[in-house]
Design a protein around this motif. Structure first.
Motif, mmCIF file in Angstrom:
data_model
loop_
_atom_site.group_PDB
_atom_site.id
_atom_site.type_symbol
_atom_site.label_atom_id
_atom_site.label_comp_id
_atom_site.label_asym_id
_atom_site.label_seq_id
_atom_site.Cartn_x
_atom_site.Cartn_y
_atom_site.Cartn_z
ATOM 1 N N TRP A 22 0.845 -1.199 0.000
ATOM 2 C CA TRP A 22 0.000 0.000 0.000
ATOM 3 C C TRP A 22 0.884 1.255 0.000
ATOM 4 O O TRP A 22 0.637 2.188 -0.765
ATOM 5 C CB TRP A 22 -0.929 -0.020 1.213
ATOM 6 C CG TRP A 22 -1.795 1.202 1.310
ATOM 7 C CD1 TRP A 22 -2.992 1.401 0.684
ATOM 8 C CD2 TRP A 22 -1.517 2.385 2.051
ATOM 9 N NE1 TRP A 22 -3.474 2.648 0.996
ATOM 10 C CE2 TRP A 22 -2.586 3.272 1.836
ATOM 11 C CE3 TRP A 22 -0.468 2.789 2.871
ATOM 12 C CZ2 TRP A 22 -2.653 4.535 2.414
ATOM 13 C CZ3 TRP A 22 -0.519 4.053 3.449
ATOM 14 C CH2 TRP A 22 -1.602 4.911 3.228
ATOM 15 N N ARG A 23 1.925 1.274 0.839
ATOM 16 C CA ARG A 23 2.815 2.434 0.917
ATOM 17 C C ARG A 23 3.543 2.665 -0.408
ATOM 18 O O ARG A 23 3.626 3.796 -0.890
ATOM 19 C CB ARG A 23 3.847 2.260 2.040
ATOM 20 C CG ARG A 23 4.831 3.438 2.157
ATOM 21 C CD ARG A 23 6.026 3.121 3.032
ATOM 22 N NE ARG A 23 6.749 1.910 2.669
ATOM 23 C CZ ARG A 23 7.599 1.807 1.633
ATOM 24 N NH1 ARG A 23 7.811 2.819 0.832
ATOM 25 N NH2 ARG A 23 8.217 0.665 1.394
ATOM 26 N N ARG A 26 1.063 4.075 -2.839
ATOM 27 C CA ARG A 26 0.767 5.464 -2.479
ATOM 28 C C ARG A 26 1.903 6.391 -2.885
ATOM 29 O O ARG A 26 1.694 7.433 -3.492
ATOM 30 C CB ARG A 26 0.526 5.579 -0.973
ATOM 31 C CG ARG A 26 0.211 7.006 -0.507
ATOM 32 C CD ARG A 26 0.436 7.190 0.963
ATOM 33 N NE ARG A 26 1.850 7.005 1.270
ATOM 34 C CZ ARG A 26 2.331 6.734 2.484
ATOM 35 N NH1 ARG A 26 1.520 6.595 3.499
ATOM 36 N NH2 ARG A 26 3.632 6.602 2.680
ATOM 37 N N ASP A 27 3.126 5.984 -2.570
ATOM 38 C CA ASP A 27 4.278 6.833 -2.836
ATOM 39 C C ASP A 27 4.622 6.931 -4.316
ATOM 40 O O ASP A 27 5.368 7.822 -4.719
ATOM 41 C CB ASP A 27 5.498 6.337 -2.048
ATOM 42 C CG ASP A 27 5.314 6.509 -0.541
ATOM 43 O OD1 ASP A 27 4.329 7.164 -0.117
ATOM 44 O OD2 ASP A 27 6.146 5.966 0.214
ATOM 45 N N SER A 36 -6.055 0.282 2.023
ATOM 46 C CA SER A 36 -5.036 -0.570 2.639
ATOM 47 C C SER A 36 -5.578 -1.989 2.830
ATOM 48 O O SER A 36 -4.849 -2.967 2.683
ATOM 49 C CB SER A 36 -4.565 0.020 3.972
ATOM 50 O OG SER A 36 -5.657 0.186 4.855
ATOM 51 N N ASP A 84 9.559 0.833 -5.208
ATOM 52 C CA ASP A 84 9.947 1.883 -4.288
ATOM 53 C C ASP A 84 10.938 2.817 -4.978
ATOM 54 O O ASP A 84 11.811 2.372 -5.723
ATOM 55 C CB ASP A 84 10.583 1.253 -3.041
ATOM 56 C CG ASP A 84 10.853 2.274 -1.965
ATOM 57 O OD1 ASP A 84 11.965 2.847 -1.983
ATOM 58 O OD2 ASP A 84 9.974 2.490 -1.120
#
Length: 170
Positions: A22-23, A26-27, A36, A84
């Motif tokens: 989820w992070r 989102r990022d 989430s 990421d």
């Protein structure tokens, strides 16, 4: 896997990875962010058709989520791909996609991969067309969801990319 990815492990997601996925989504500031809760469910219910890249400490740093289409059991629909920010530029998304395709073709006999991409997302267009080129597969494109079917404001159309035939070993 390239030398830049040698310290990374690609495997199936676990429920405990849901928050990290989820992070990362989102990022990305590009993906449509789901709740989430949906990422937790995805890691539970669709782990067999998804993949996660882990750093040397086991933390997720990228993922591909997908599912087998109920009305086309030979087709993997790739829902989201994200890496990421600290790990971008290492061809990790391509490695995740290749690994997931190889695994699902071998385990489930899948022969096609689908995804949707908005017209302004050139990075995803390159990712999936280069995936098709590496596998010697055709790419068919058509608008799946036009702008006017989205209820939540302006949204670009979603173009369906259908890639196949896929075969084991590449």
């Amino acid at each position: 896997m390239t030398a830049a990815q040698a310290d990374l492990q690609i495997d199936r997601p676990r429920v405990a990875d849901g928050a990290a996925l989820w992070r990362i989504a989102r990022d990305s500031k590009v993906l449509d962010l789901n709740s989430s809760y949906s990422y937790l469910l995805w890691c539970r219910d669709f782990a067999a058709t998804s993949a996660v890249a882990r750093d040397e400490s086991g933390e997720p740093v990228g993922f591909v989520t997908g599912y087998v289409r109920p009305d086309r059991p030979d087709t993997l629909l790739v829902w989201q791909v994200a890496v990421d920010e600290a790990y971008r530029g290492r061809r990790l998304a391509a490695s995740l996609l290749d690994g997931l395709a190889e695994r699902t073709v071998a385990e489930r006999g899948l022969t096609a991969l689908e995804t949707t991409i908005s017209p302004d997302n050139t990075a995803s267009q390159r990712l999936f067309t280069s995936f098709a080129e590496r596998r010697g597969a055709r790419v068919e494109r058509e608008v799946l969801f036009d702008t006017d079917v989205f209820p939540d404001g302006p949204h670009e159309p979603e173009v369906l990319y259908r890639i196949g035939p896929l075969s084991a070993g590449g």
